[in-house]
Write an enzyme that holds these catalytic residues in place. Structure first.
Site, PDB file in Angstrom:
ATOM      1  N   GLU A  98       1.154  -1.509   0.178  1.00 15.00           N
ATOM      2  CA  GLU A  98       0.348   0.219  -0.306  1.00 15.00           C
ATOM      3  C   GLU A  98       0.655   0.969   0.016  1.00 15.00           C
ATOM      4  O   GLU A  98       0.570   2.070  -0.591  1.00 15.00           O
ATOM      5  CB  GLU A  98      -1.435  -0.084   1.088  1.00 15.00           C
ATOM      6  CG  GLU A  98      -1.930  -1.504   0.997  1.00 15.00           C
ATOM      7  CD  GLU A  98      -2.654  -1.376   2.067  1.00 15.00           C
ATOM      8  OE1 GLU A  98      -2.979  -1.647   3.336  1.00 15.00           O
ATOM      9  OE2 GLU A  98      -3.435  -2.938   2.017  1.00 15.00           O
ATOM     10  N   SER A 225      -5.725 -11.432   3.075  1.00 19.71           N
ATOM     11  CA  SER A 225      -6.349 -11.924   3.706  1.00 19.71           C
ATOM     12  C   SER A 225      -6.569 -13.625   4.484  1.00 19.71           C
ATOM     13  O   SER A 225      -7.289 -14.351   3.855  1.00 19.71           O
ATOM     14  CB  SER A 225      -7.338 -12.388   1.690  1.00 19.71           C
ATOM     15  OG  SER A 225      -8.089 -11.046   1.687  1.00 19.71           O
TER      16      SER A 225
HETATM   17  P1  PGA Z   1      -5.358  -8.715   4.524  1.00 23.62           P
HETATM   18  O1  PGA Z   1      -4.516  -7.477   4.845  1.00 23.62           O
HETATM   19  O2  PGA Z   1      -5.103  -9.221   5.676  1.00 23.62           O
HETATM   20  O3  PGA Z   1      -6.642  -7.347   5.007  1.00 23.62           O
HETATM   21  O4  PGA Z   1      -4.827  -8.690   3.401  1.00 23.62           O
HETATM   22  C1  PGA Z   1      -2.877  -8.083   5.017  1.00 23.62           C
HETATM   23  C2  PGA Z   1      -1.645  -6.575   5.193  1.00 23.62           C
HETATM   24  O5  PGA Z   1      -2.063  -5.520   3.795  1.00 23.62           O
HETATM   25  O6  PGA Z   1      -0.702  -7.051   5.573  1.00 23.62           O
END
Ligand code: PGA
Length: 273
Positions: A98, A225
């Site tokens: 991100e 996820s």
């Molecule tokens: P998520 O995010 O478990 O919500 O998919 C994982 C992460 O970005 O570390």
């Protein structure tokens, strides 16, 4: 013989919680996940680090930052240096997808962030992972290898006069393999694919001139996820050593389930060692 790697469950709270509610959540998570065989890390927003650290006093749960800046200090309005986090956290997530996407972080900057972490005594969780297009085109391994090599090149270049941190990186580094298309989508990678990438990761680290066996001892987590319902196949892979959990890490029941399942693997490893 294979080194016995720790099993690690790290919570990435992303941009959730306030200083007012983070301490309570951290404490509830700590108490619901008290498994001595699992290394637990909670990474709240910067402004909640102090509250979480204080709430976790006496609990065996580490606190991590979600990022550190690649410079030691300077005119970087709104940014946080690794040295500022020391005392509040002992771990830091570096190179999350991100931040690569939203803050345009480059592999070169990420390599510098690794160095800053070691200077500040932080244990870095370096995130790597391919996008969907690269996965579909069969380029996942190459993308991950390039991300690692790019970070390593800039880490190794360092800056003149700095201490050599190679040895520290080798013993403190954790890698999180997080395919971008699996983050927050409810769609996980296949565990066998994630394990194959973990082998690529260790093979890549193995080319960095570290003493024999050191790359094999670097923990590789899966992220994307992960929930109490999706973690099992990943924990069944001997090449994977835990998870970096986003959305589910804000839910106490979910984390209780995730850590309990990870503890089964941790205990089996200990029994086999
Ligand atoms: P998520 O995010 O478990 O919500 O998919 C994982 C992460 O970005 O570390």
């Amino acid at each position: 013989m294979e080194p016995m790697r720790p099993v690690i469950i790290a919570a990435n709270w992303k941009m959730h919680t306030t200083p007012a509610d983070a301490g309570r959540l951290a404490l509830a998570l700590a108490d619901a996940t008290a498994e001595p065989d699992v290394v637990r890390v909670i990474c709240p927003p910067f402004v909640a680090l102090a509250a979480v650290r204080d709430a976790l006093t006496g609990r065996d749960v580490a606190v991590g930052a979600q990022n550190v800046h690649h410079a030691t200090a300077g005119a970087y309005t709104g940014e946080i240096a690794a040295a500022m986090v020391a005392g509040l956290a002992t771990w830091a997530i570096v190179g999350h997808s991100e931040r690569r996407r939203d803050a345009g972080e480059t592999d070169a900057q990420i390599g510098q962030k690794l160095r800053r972490c070691l200077e500040a005594g932080l244990r870095p969780i370096l995130c790597v992972g391919e996008g969907l297009e690269d996965r579909d085109a069969g380029r996942a391994e190459a993308v991950v290898r390039d991300q690692l090599e790019g970070a390593w090149a800039s880490f190794a270049a360092g800056s003149p006069g700095e201490v050599d941190h190679d040895a520290a990186l080798a013993t403190r580094l954790v890698i999180a393999y997080e395919p971008v298309w699996a983050i927050g989508t409810g769609r996980t990678a296949r565990s066998a694919d994630a394990a194959a990438i973990a082998r690529v990761i260790r093979a890549t680290l193995g080319g960095w001139g570290w003493p024999r066996g050191v790359a094999e001892a670097v923990p590789v987590l899966y992220g994307g996820s992960v929930t109490s319902a999706t973690i099992d196949p990943f924990m069944a892979e001997p090449d994977l050593d835990g998870a970096l959990v986003g959305g589910a890490s804000l839910k106490v029941e979910e984390m209780a389930g995730i850590v309990a399942r990870a503890a089964l693997t941790a205990r089996a490893r200990r029994a086999a060692s």
